[in-house]
Design an enzyme around this catalytic site. Structure first.
Site, PDB file in Angstrom:
ATOM      1  N   HIS A 119     -24.900 -52.390  24.255  1.00 44.51           N
ATOM      2  CA  HIS A 119     -24.269 -52.838  23.005  1.00 44.51           C
ATOM      3  C   HIS A 119     -22.775 -53.004  23.274  1.00 44.51           C
ATOM      4  O   HIS A 119     -22.161 -52.197  23.971  1.00 44.51           O
ATOM      5  CB  HIS A 119     -24.517 -51.806  21.910  1.00 44.51           C
ATOM      6  CG  HIS A 119     -23.696 -52.056  20.682  1.00 44.51           C
ATOM      7  ND1 HIS A 119     -23.653 -53.284  20.064  1.00 44.51           N
ATOM      8  CD2 HIS A 119     -22.863 -51.242  19.972  1.00 44.51           C
ATOM      9  CE1 HIS A 119     -22.833 -53.213  19.031  1.00 44.51           C
ATOM     10  NE2 HIS A 119     -22.345 -51.989  18.944  1.00 44.51           N
TER      11      HIS A 119
ATOM     12  N   CYS B 206     -26.106 -51.231  14.659  1.00 44.26           N
ATOM     13  CA  CYS B 206     -25.928 -51.797  16.007  1.00 44.26           C
ATOM     14  C   CYS B 206     -27.135 -51.550  16.909  1.00 44.26           C
ATOM     15  O   CYS B 206     -27.247 -52.180  17.967  1.00 44.26           O
ATOM     16  CB  CYS B 206     -24.674 -51.219  16.654  1.00 44.26           C
ATOM     17  SG  CYS B 206     -23.198 -51.585  15.713  1.00 44.26           S
TER      18      CYS B 206
ATOM     19  N   ASN C 214     -17.528 -57.031  18.591  1.00 48.80           N
ATOM     20  CA  ASN C 214     -18.746 -56.272  18.264  1.00 48.80           C
ATOM     21  C   ASN C 214     -19.569 -57.056  17.243  1.00 48.80           C
ATOM     22  O   ASN C 214     -19.145 -57.212  16.105  1.00 48.80           O
ATOM     23  CB  ASN C 214     -18.335 -54.905  17.709  1.00 48.80           C
ATOM     24  CG  ASN C 214     -19.516 -54.009  17.380  1.00 48.80           C
ATOM     25  OD1 ASN C 214     -20.660 -54.462  17.317  1.00 48.80           O
ATOM     26  ND2 ASN C 214     -19.235 -52.735  17.168  1.00 48.80           N
TER      27      ASN C 214
END
Ligand code: UT7
Length: 326
Positions: free
Chosen positions: A253, A117, A283
């Site tokens: 994020h 990520c 996500n």
């Protein structure tokens, strides 16, 4: 120019690509023991986009073209391509090379970054340093993911969390201030808290049998993410002698709305100053920051001169931040 005479690097274009297929929490509740209420309350997610055959390279190419169009450059001006992905099209060549060919350009450096990520911030760090030291003048940084390919659709604890998509930025050498600083870190001691436990040199048979899935100790990851986002914000502000109240926009994020809200609270930023797309995208790992950035640039929230803080945290653990004058 910086004090040393080297150029700054500045974001001149952003782009995004989301697959057309939208899957809501209600849709997921039809196929697993979950509910819209649980997913919204625990994560803030309402829906996600999932591919129907497209690859990370397909999504990344469209996001790249959109960023190139906004920057108003010819594709052959690009002299560095970095793709952040954990779901590359092929074992090799890199998805960056696949996108390079489809952009009709050749010769420049093109490679993938595997930092989960945090991959986009890692890519931005590399490209910024390349530009400031004269290694490149125009860089394309793409985050592109098809996480639905590595989600175990029988595990409600992870399946509801992830989505597919791609975001991109064009970064150009400039006399104007742009990327002010980047900070990237990792701590492999936490590697097994969030992982796909199989890979090419271990468990390849499982990969081929399509049994290689994301596993996560969600609660432990959650706690570490909150603590790390706080420390990386302080590191970034201290490095630049900037007060937290000077930040115009937090572009974090997008893993969980509760994690994002905790990060905003520490910065004393109202949620109106935080770019949130986790509700719509879930996500998307390395794609989430450039996707969020593009959404806010195109709807006019983020404008020229704004001071942005990017913050990422993910498997590894890896983490990274960037302070950017847009
Ligand atoms: O992008 C990389 C970084 N990733 C992250 O930052 C993710 C970090 N972790 C999280 O966001 C959260 O930990 C989750 C959203 C994954 C989970 O939230 P939580 O508040 O930590 O819940 P939990 O895992 O402690 O589970 C609570 C309960 C459990 O039931 P019991 O044992 O209390 O009876 C789970 O079985 O919720 C249950 N549960 C679900 N229920 C309905 C877990 N998943 C689901 C689900 N639907 N999808």
């Amino acid at each position: 120019m910086t004090d040393s005479g080297a150029p700054h690097s500045r974001i001149t274009g952003t782009g995004a690509c989301l697959p057309a297929r939208v899957v809501t929490n209600h849709d997921l509740a039809q196929i697993m023991d979950t509910s819209d209420e649980w997913i919204r309350e625990r994560t803030g997610i309402k829906r996600r986009h999932l591919v129907e055959g497209e690859t990370a390279g397909d999504l990344g190419l469209v996001a790249a073209k959109n960023a190139i169009e906004m920057a108003g450059i010819a594709p052959d001006a690009i002299d560095l391509i970095v793709v952040a992905t954990t779901t590359p099209d092929k074992v090799f060549p890199g998805t960056a090379c696949i996108i390079q060919r489809r952009l009709g350009i050749g010769g420049c450096a093109a490679f993938d970054v595997q930092a989960a990520c945090s991959g986009f911030v890692y890519g931005l760090d590399i490209a910024d340093r390349q530009i400031r030291t004269g290694g490149a003048r125009v860089a394309l940084i793409i985050g592109a993911e098809t996480l639905s390919k590595i989600v175990n659709w029988e595990d409600r604890g992870t399946a509801v969390l992830f989505g597919d998509g791609a975001g991109a930025v064009v970064l150009e050498a400039s006399e104007q201030e742009g990327v002010i600083s980047t900070h990237i870190h990792a701590d492999g001691r936490y590697a097994d808290l969030l992982e796909v436990p199989q890979g090419i040199s271990s468990g390849y048979d499982a990969v081929r049998a399509e049994r290689a899935f994301i596993t996560m100790q969600g609660n432990a990851v959650f706690k570490r993410a909150v603590a790390t986002l706080d420390s990386m914000a302080r590191e970034t502000l201290d490095a630049n002698g900037i007060d937290r109240h000077d930040i115009d926009w937090l572009v974090p994020h997008q893993a969980n709305l509760r994690i994002i809200a905790a990060a905003a609270r520490k910065l004393d930023l109202p949620m109106e100053r935080v770019i949130v797309t986790v509700d719509e995208h879930a996500n998307t790992s390395g794609a989430s920051i450039p996707l969020a950035l593009d959404a806010a640039v195109r709807d006019g929230r983020i404008g020229a001169g704004d001071l942005l803080l990017f913050e990422a945290f993910g498997a590894g653990f890896t983490w990274g931040s960037a302070l950017v004058r847009f």
